[in-house]
Design a protein around this motif. Sequence first.
Motif, PDB file in Angstrom:
ATOM      1  N   SER A 195       3.635   8.002   5.777  1.00  0.00           N
ATOM      2  CA  SER A 195       2.438   7.447   5.135  1.00  0.00           C
ATOM      3  C   SER A 195       2.322   7.791   3.655  1.00  0.00           C
ATOM      4  CB  SER A 195       1.181   7.945   5.862  1.00  0.00           C
ATOM      5  OG  SER A 195       1.101   9.366   5.822  1.00  0.00           O
ATOM      6  N   SER A 208       2.908   7.279  -0.201  1.00  0.00           N
ATOM      7  CA  SER A 208       3.199   6.185  -1.125  1.00  0.00           C
ATOM      8  C   SER A 208       3.872   6.705  -2.387  1.00  0.00           C
ATOM      9  CB  SER A 208       1.917   5.436  -1.495  1.00  0.00           C
ATOM     10  OG  SER A 208       1.507   4.600  -0.428  1.00  0.00           O
ATOM     11  N   VAL A 255       5.394   2.810   9.571  1.00  0.00           N
ATOM     12  CA  VAL A 255       5.201   2.955   8.131  1.00  0.00           C
ATOM     13  C   VAL A 255       3.762   2.545   7.857  1.00  0.00           C
ATOM     14  CG1 VAL A 255       5.945   2.244   5.834  1.00  0.00           C
ATOM     15  CG2 VAL A 255       7.629   2.463   7.678  1.00  0.00           C
ATOM     16  N   ASN A 303       1.057   1.932   5.584  1.00  0.00           N
ATOM     17  CA  ASN A 303       0.506   1.619   4.261  1.00  0.00           C
ATOM     18  C   ASN A 303       1.207   2.346   3.124  1.00  0.00           C
ATOM     19  OD1 ASN A 303      -1.263   0.003   2.872  1.00  0.00           O
ATOM     20  ND2 ASN A 303      -3.111   0.896   3.762  1.00  0.00           N
ATOM     21  N   GLY A 353       4.647  -1.600  11.142  1.00  0.00           N
ATOM     22  CA  GLY A 353       4.192  -1.455   9.761  1.00  0.00           C
ATOM     23  C   GLY A 353       2.903  -2.200   9.527  1.00  0.00           C
ATOM     24  N   ALA A 403       3.669  -1.604   4.023  1.00  0.00           N
ATOM     25  CA  ALA A 403       4.989  -1.283   4.569  1.00  0.00           C
ATOM     26  C   ALA A 403       6.084  -2.161   3.965  1.00  0.00           C
ATOM     27  CB  ALA A 403       4.981  -1.423   6.086  1.00  0.00           C
ATOM     28  N   THR A 404       5.772  -3.401   3.611  1.00  0.00           N
ATOM     29  CA  THR A 404       6.784  -4.288   3.028  1.00  0.00           C
ATOM     30  C   THR A 404       6.825  -4.202   1.508  1.00  0.00           C
ATOM     31  OG1 THR A 404       5.235  -6.172   3.025  1.00  0.00           O
ATOM     32  CG2 THR A 404       6.672  -5.939   4.941  1.00  0.00           C
ATOM     33  N   TRP A 413      12.580  -5.636   7.720  1.00  0.00           N
ATOM     34  CA  TRP A 413      11.240  -6.160   7.983  1.00  0.00           C
ATOM     35  C   TRP A 413      11.253  -7.670   8.141  1.00  0.00           C
ATOM     36  CZ3 TRP A 413       7.644  -3.185   9.658  1.00  0.00           C
ATOM     37  CH2 TRP A 413       7.546  -1.857   9.240  1.00  0.00           C
ATOM     38  N   TYR A 428       4.966  -6.273  12.187  1.00  0.00           N
ATOM     39  CA  TYR A 428       4.324  -6.053  10.885  1.00  0.00           C
ATOM     40  C   TYR A 428       3.033  -6.860  10.809  1.00  0.00           C
ATOM     41  CZ  TYR A 428       3.113  -6.471   5.986  1.00  0.00           C
ATOM     42  OH  TYR A 428       2.410  -6.461   4.810  1.00  0.00           O
TER      43      TYR A 428
END
Length: 322
Positions: free
Chosen positions: A67, A69, A118, A120, A149, A153-154, A168, A284
């Motif tokens: 998680s 970033s 995954v 955010n 996700g 995530a993407t 993804w 996703y």
Amino acid sequence: MKTSLTYLVAACFIATFSQGAEPERDRSAPKGGWVAPTAEELKKVDFAIPAKLPAKPKKDRKLLVYSLSHGFKHNSRLIGEEMLKRIEKKTGAFELTINNEATKWTSEYLRQFDAIAVLNATGLQSGFREEVNRKAFLGFVYNGGGLFGCHAATDGGKDKWPEYSELWGGAFGGHPWGKTGTWRILNYDPRHVLNQCFHGEGFDINDELYRQTHPYKKGNVRTLTCIDLSAKINTHNNNGKIKTVQPDVARKPGEPKPARVPLDLKREYPTSWCKKAGKGRVFYATFGHNESAYWNPRIVEHYLRGIQYVLGDLDADDASDR
């Protein structure tokens, strides 16, 4: 005079030291720092979690979460983590582990888990720098693991880790549907088991929704929900002109951004999907920029169904769109 000055400097040093150094800013936090979920918001999350699981776990399941970033920081990460913790406690669908140290993600370490989530997290190419950890991540899924996700995530991979985006089935390409708007979502596949939470209907949501670009193309995912292009609010700005986006073309480093182009109304803009990835399963959903997504009963159940699918407990048709 010199002695007095020395005492003054020493006194200032001691005063500063006694007050404590300025705490270092948490670089994982959004600008302005974290804003923790309120007690009322957490009650809403609890209420949104279904009392009964969509599917009974076939065995004890373990879910590993990343998680952290490395680009834009979403404050909704906090309530997203709380949602997963509360699903774990309320339903027993999985045992939760949050581990944001990418260097720990080796093939041997991942072997104990059933799926990765995954949550955010932006810019994973900057978190997973070592090839050994990248290979472990991809190999885990392609060899039969699950991958869940939400939202950011993407937002990672692309030209710096294209294999991640390929896994993804799409990559972040901007958000013409911003966080302050309310957007109409089309229930693309009403009978699909992962969409049972929508009861055969579309819905409106106040959230920031991603436009997926290369490697996304129709036919490489099983679309579950998408932007309803029949709703003018989704295709046009307040001035009546069609929304514009950056063209989906590759740019060399240092090249200026090309001029924006009108939103292509001949293609689809999926907001959630599932797909096969080798022997593994991928789910996703773009929802989750705004905190309210994590206490929206329909979205929470959509997440839960997606998680149970990638864990291997909820059978779902993941054949690509025809």
